[in-house]
Design a protein around this motif. Structure first.
Motif, PDB file in Angstrom:
ATOM      1  N   GLY A   1      15.773 -15.955 -11.350  1.00 19.72           N
ATOM      2  CA  GLY A   1      16.838 -15.443 -10.505  1.00 19.72           C
ATOM      3  C   GLY A   1      16.474 -15.398  -9.037  1.00 19.72           C
ATOM      4  O   GLY A   1      15.335 -15.676  -8.628  1.00 19.72           O
ATOM      5  N   ARG A   2      17.444 -14.989  -8.231  1.00 20.04           N
ATOM      6  CA  ARG A   2      17.325 -15.036  -6.771  1.00 20.04           C
ATOM      7  C   ARG A   2      17.252 -13.660  -6.136  1.00 20.04           C
ATOM      8  O   ARG A   2      17.408 -13.525  -4.930  1.00 20.04           O
ATOM      9  N   GLY A   3      17.050 -12.621  -6.941  1.00 22.70           N
ATOM     10  CA  GLY A   3      16.874 -11.280  -6.397  1.00 22.70           C
ATOM     11  C   GLY A   3      17.943 -10.318  -6.875  1.00 22.70           C
ATOM     12  O   GLY A   3      18.799 -10.643  -7.699  1.00 22.70           O
ATOM     13  N   GLY A   4      17.870  -9.102  -6.370  1.00 24.67           N
ATOM     14  CA  GLY A   4      18.790  -8.059  -6.804  1.00 24.67           C
ATOM     15  C   GLY A   4      18.296  -7.384  -8.069  1.00 24.67           C
ATOM     16  O   GLY A   4      17.157  -7.563  -8.499  1.00 24.67           O
ATOM     17  N   ALA A   5      19.163  -6.582  -8.681  1.00 24.32           N
ATOM     18  CA  ALA A   5      18.798  -5.838  -9.881  1.00 24.32           C
ATOM     19  C   ALA A   5      18.278  -6.770 -10.960  1.00 24.32           C
ATOM     20  O   ALA A   5      18.917  -7.764 -11.311  1.00 24.32           O
ATOM     21  N   CYS A   6      17.090  -6.462 -11.480  1.00 27.09           N
ATOM     22  CA  CYS A   6      16.441  -7.271 -12.515  1.00 27.09           C
ATOM     23  C   CYS A   6      16.392  -8.749 -12.132  1.00 27.09           C
ATOM     24  O   CYS A   6      16.481  -9.629 -12.988  1.00 27.09           O
ATOM     25  N   ASN A   7      16.288  -9.002 -10.827  1.00 25.03           N
ATOM     26  CA  ASN A   7      16.069 -10.342 -10.261  1.00 25.03           C
ATOM     27  C   ASN A   7      17.195 -11.317 -10.539  1.00 25.03           C
ATOM     28  O   ASN A   7      16.994 -12.531 -10.485  1.00 25.03           O
ATOM     29  N   ASN A   8      18.430 -10.815 -10.795  1.00 28.10           N
ATOM     30  CA  ASN A   8      19.486 -11.769 -11.133  1.00 28.10           C
ATOM     31  C   ASN A   8      20.862 -11.275 -10.718  1.00 28.10           C
ATOM     32  O   ASN A   8      21.841 -11.454 -11.444  1.00 28.10           O
ATOM     33  N   MET A   9      20.966 -10.669  -9.518  1.00 22.59           N
ATOM     34  CA  MET A   9      22.259 -10.221  -9.034  1.00 22.59           C
ATOM     35  C   MET A   9      22.670 -10.917  -7.744  1.00 22.59           C
ATOM     36  O   MET A   9      23.633 -10.515  -7.100  1.00 22.59           O
ATOM     37  N   VAL A  10      21.920 -11.946  -7.354  1.00 22.99           N
ATOM     38  CA  VAL A  10      22.275 -12.758  -6.194  1.00 22.99           C
ATOM     39  C   VAL A  10      22.853 -14.073  -6.707  1.00 22.99           C
ATOM     40  O   VAL A  10      22.237 -14.754  -7.521  1.00 22.99           O
ATOM     41  N   GLN A  11      24.040 -14.399  -6.234  1.00 22.93           N
ATOM     42  CA  GLN A  11      24.711 -15.606  -6.699  1.00 22.93           C
ATOM     43  C   GLN A  11      23.923 -16.870  -6.317  1.00 22.93           C
ATOM     44  O   GLN A  11      23.295 -16.920  -5.252  1.00 22.93           O
ATOM     45  N   PRO A  12      23.988 -17.906  -7.181  1.00 25.15           N
ATOM     46  CA  PRO A  12      24.631 -17.908  -8.492  1.00 25.15           C
ATOM     47  C   PRO A  12      23.774 -17.221  -9.558  1.00 25.15           C
ATOM     48  O   PRO A  12      22.561 -17.395  -9.581  1.00 25.15           O
ATOM     49  N   ILE A  13      24.420 -16.431 -10.408  1.00 21.20           N
ATOM     50  CA  ILE A  13      23.736 -15.717 -11.478  1.00 21.20           C
ATOM     51  C   ILE A  13      23.227 -16.718 -12.510  1.00 21.20           C
ATOM     52  O   ILE A  13      23.951 -17.627 -12.936  1.00 21.20           O
ATOM     53  N   VAL A  14      21.976 -16.550 -12.928  1.00 26.26           N
ATOM     54  CA  VAL A  14      21.381 -17.448 -13.919  1.00 26.26           C
ATOM     55  C   VAL A  14      21.785 -17.006 -15.325  1.00 26.26           C
ATOM     56  O   VAL A  14      21.850 -15.808 -15.620  1.00 26.26           O
ATOM     57  N   SER A  15      22.051 -17.946 -16.181  1.00 22.48           N
ATOM     58  CA  SER A  15      22.447 -17.649 -17.556  1.00 22.48           C
ATOM     59  C   SER A  15      21.265 -17.111 -18.359  1.00 22.48           C
ATOM     60  O   SER A  15      20.131 -17.588 -18.232  1.00 22.48           O
ATOM     61  N   THR A  16      21.547 -16.115 -19.210  1.00 22.91           N
ATOM     62  CA  THR A  16      20.523 -15.539 -20.099  1.00 22.91           C
ATOM     63  C   THR A  16      21.070 -15.495 -21.530  1.00 22.91           C
ATOM     64  O   THR A  16      21.288 -14.419 -22.087  1.00 22.91           O
ATOM     65  N   PRO A  17      21.296 -16.638 -22.153  1.00 23.26           N
ATOM     66  CA  PRO A  17      21.940 -16.649 -23.464  1.00 23.26           C
ATOM     67  C   PRO A  17      21.094 -16.004 -24.556  1.00 23.26           C
ATOM     68  O   PRO A  17      19.864 -15.998 -24.492  1.00 23.26           O
ATOM     69  N   ILE A  18      21.784 -15.448 -25.537  1.00 20.71           N
ATOM     70  CA  ILE A  18      21.160 -14.985 -26.780  1.00 20.71           C
ATOM     71  C   ILE A  18      21.221 -16.145 -27.769  1.00 20.71           C
ATOM     72  O   ILE A  18      22.294 -16.684 -28.052  1.00 20.71           O
ATOM     73  N   MET A  19      20.055 -16.500 -28.299  1.00 22.66           N
ATOM     74  CA  MET A  19      19.933 -17.667 -29.164  1.00 22.66           C
ATOM     75  C   MET A  19      19.703 -17.248 -30.619  1.00 22.66           C
ATOM     76  O   MET A  19      19.103 -16.203 -30.897  1.00 22.66           O
ATOM     77  N   LEU A  20      20.142 -18.106 -31.525  1.00 22.80           N
ATOM     78  CA  LEU A  20      19.934 -17.927 -32.957  1.00 22.80           C
ATOM     79  C   LEU A  20      19.207 -19.145 -33.498  1.00 22.80           C
ATOM     80  O   LEU A  20      19.690 -20.278 -33.365  1.00 22.80           O
ATOM     81  N   GLN A  21      18.040 -18.939 -34.099  1.00 19.71           N
ATOM     82  CA  GLN A  21      17.252 -20.025 -34.669  1.00 19.71           C
ATOM     83  C   GLN A  21      17.060 -19.792 -36.165  1.00 19.71           C
ATOM     84  O   GLN A  21      16.535 -18.760 -36.575  1.00 19.71           O
ATOM     85  N   GLN A  22      17.492 -20.736 -36.986  1.00 17.52           N
ATOM     86  CA  GLN A  22      17.202 -20.641 -38.411  1.00 17.52           C
ATOM     87  C   GLN A  22      15.759 -21.033 -38.668  1.00 17.52           C
ATOM     88  O   GLN A  22      15.217 -21.945 -38.016  1.00 17.52           O
TER      89      GLN A  22
END
Length: 348
Positions: free
Chosen positions: A199-220
């Motif tokens: 990320g580019r800064g802000g709360a938890c390093n990801n509140m400065v645009q553009p926000i980076v994706s943090t997907p939840i993944m499912l692996q069998q």
């Protein structure tokens, strides 16, 4: 112990009817025939409020074990602290005893940052631990590891020389949690792509645009060993604007009516917006519909609650929240059908 009666609170939020029961310590399993309503419930943490972040829980027989993020006990670094209870009310810390005393060579030894361990049972005398640790070649990133043991308390031995999952181009990975789907005899692992590390800064390093994706993944994974991957991972949810810098801390379960429930946390853990949210689907691979704010700051005296994990489908759960400068473990029971969840929380 004497019977202390019942206290109840009804909340309507995000289209979900949330029925919260605060009950005495000796009455944690209770029927749903509430008649009284009382507000101002305040919860007290397990383990006398010691620092026990990112807790996970497993039930073996009629006992429960909890595991947490790395901490210090009497000045000693413990990679994976443990706790135990016979009744889901009174917990005992294992103190300096470490479930994962030896780390693999891929982990940064000076500051391994072992986070969010999760233990599942594969069969009699066969346990596997999923965990997060800092990558030695670039400690900016975290990756996922696996380890095995013959008893639930370990010690766990790392499996293989390399991380189990390490998508550094996307920011790494954290917060693994195993899930066994009894209905289909399949085994899965959910985890978070740690995009906010890029990320580019802000709360938890990801509140400065553009926000980076943090997907939840499912692996069998293979049902017999819990770590051999089957196919490619599936994206379950991503962080929308309402989620702030990320979604994280996933935990998967299946309700009695066949609905899959993905618990997760949204927003930044150092802010009061951090919470326990959830999403539901009739298919384990989705699509999932989000429901926000299951447990939030201000409810039951909690601040920044998150990281809910379940021991048994839809029942015994642990989560953490701010307490005396650390992150203490709290307990709850969860039952319901589909999106109609009932959360039982023990009162002080």
């Amino acid at each position: 112990m004497a019977h202390h009666g019942l206290r109840f609170m009804f909340i309507l939020a995000a289209g979900l009817l949330l029925l919260v029961h605060a009950v005495a310590a000796d009455d944690f399993n209770i029927a749903d025939n509430a008649t009284a309503v009382k507000r101002g419930i305040t919860l007290t943490p397990a383990l006398n409020g010691i620092n026990f972040p990112d807790p996970s829980v497993i039930r073996i027989g009629n006992e429960w074990w909890a595991f947490s993020t790395m901490s210090r006990y009497n000045g000693k670094r413990v990679h994976v602290p443990m706790a135990h209870t016979f009744d889901f009310n009174t917990w005992t810390s294992f103190g300096e005893r470490d479930a994962l005393p030896n780390l693999p060579n891929w982990v940064y030894p000076d500051a391994p940052a072992v986070w969010a361990p999760d233990v599942v049972q594969l069969g009699p005398g066969r346990f596997i631990m999923y965990y997060t640790a800092a990558l030695k070649s670039n400690p900016k990133f975290h990756c996922l590891g696996i380890a095995s043991a013959s008893i639930v308390t370990g010690p766990y031995t790392p499996i293989g020389p390399d991380p189990w999952a390490c998508p550094t181009a996307q920011g790494g990975a954290i917060d693994p949690a195993g899930y066994y789907d009894q209905a289909s005899n399949t085994r899965w692992v959910v985890y978070k792509i740690d995009g906010n590390s890029l990320g580019r800064g802000g709360a938890c390093n990801n509140m400065v645009q553009p926000i980076v994706s943090t997907p939840i993944m499912l692996q069998q994974v293979r049902v017999d060993n819990g770590f051999t991957k089957i196919g490619a991972p599936t994206t379950l949810i991503v962080n929308d604007p309402a989620d702030g810098p990320y979604v994280e801390a996933p935990s998967l379960t299946r309700m009695p009516d066949g609905t899959y429930v993905l618990y997760y946390s949204s927003n930044c853990f150092v802010t009061p917006l951090y919470d326990v949210s959830y999403a539901t689907s009739k298919n384990i691979r989705g699509p999932y519909r989000k429901f926000g704010g299951l447990i939030r700051t201000g409810k039951y005296g909690l601040t920044a609650p998150g990281g809910l994990d379940l021991a048994i489908n839809g029942v015994h759960a642990v989560f953490h929240a701010n307490w005396n400068g650390g992150r203490a473990m709290f307990t709850a029971l969860i039952r319901g059908q589909g999106s109609q969840l009932q959360v039982y929380v023990k009162s002080s």
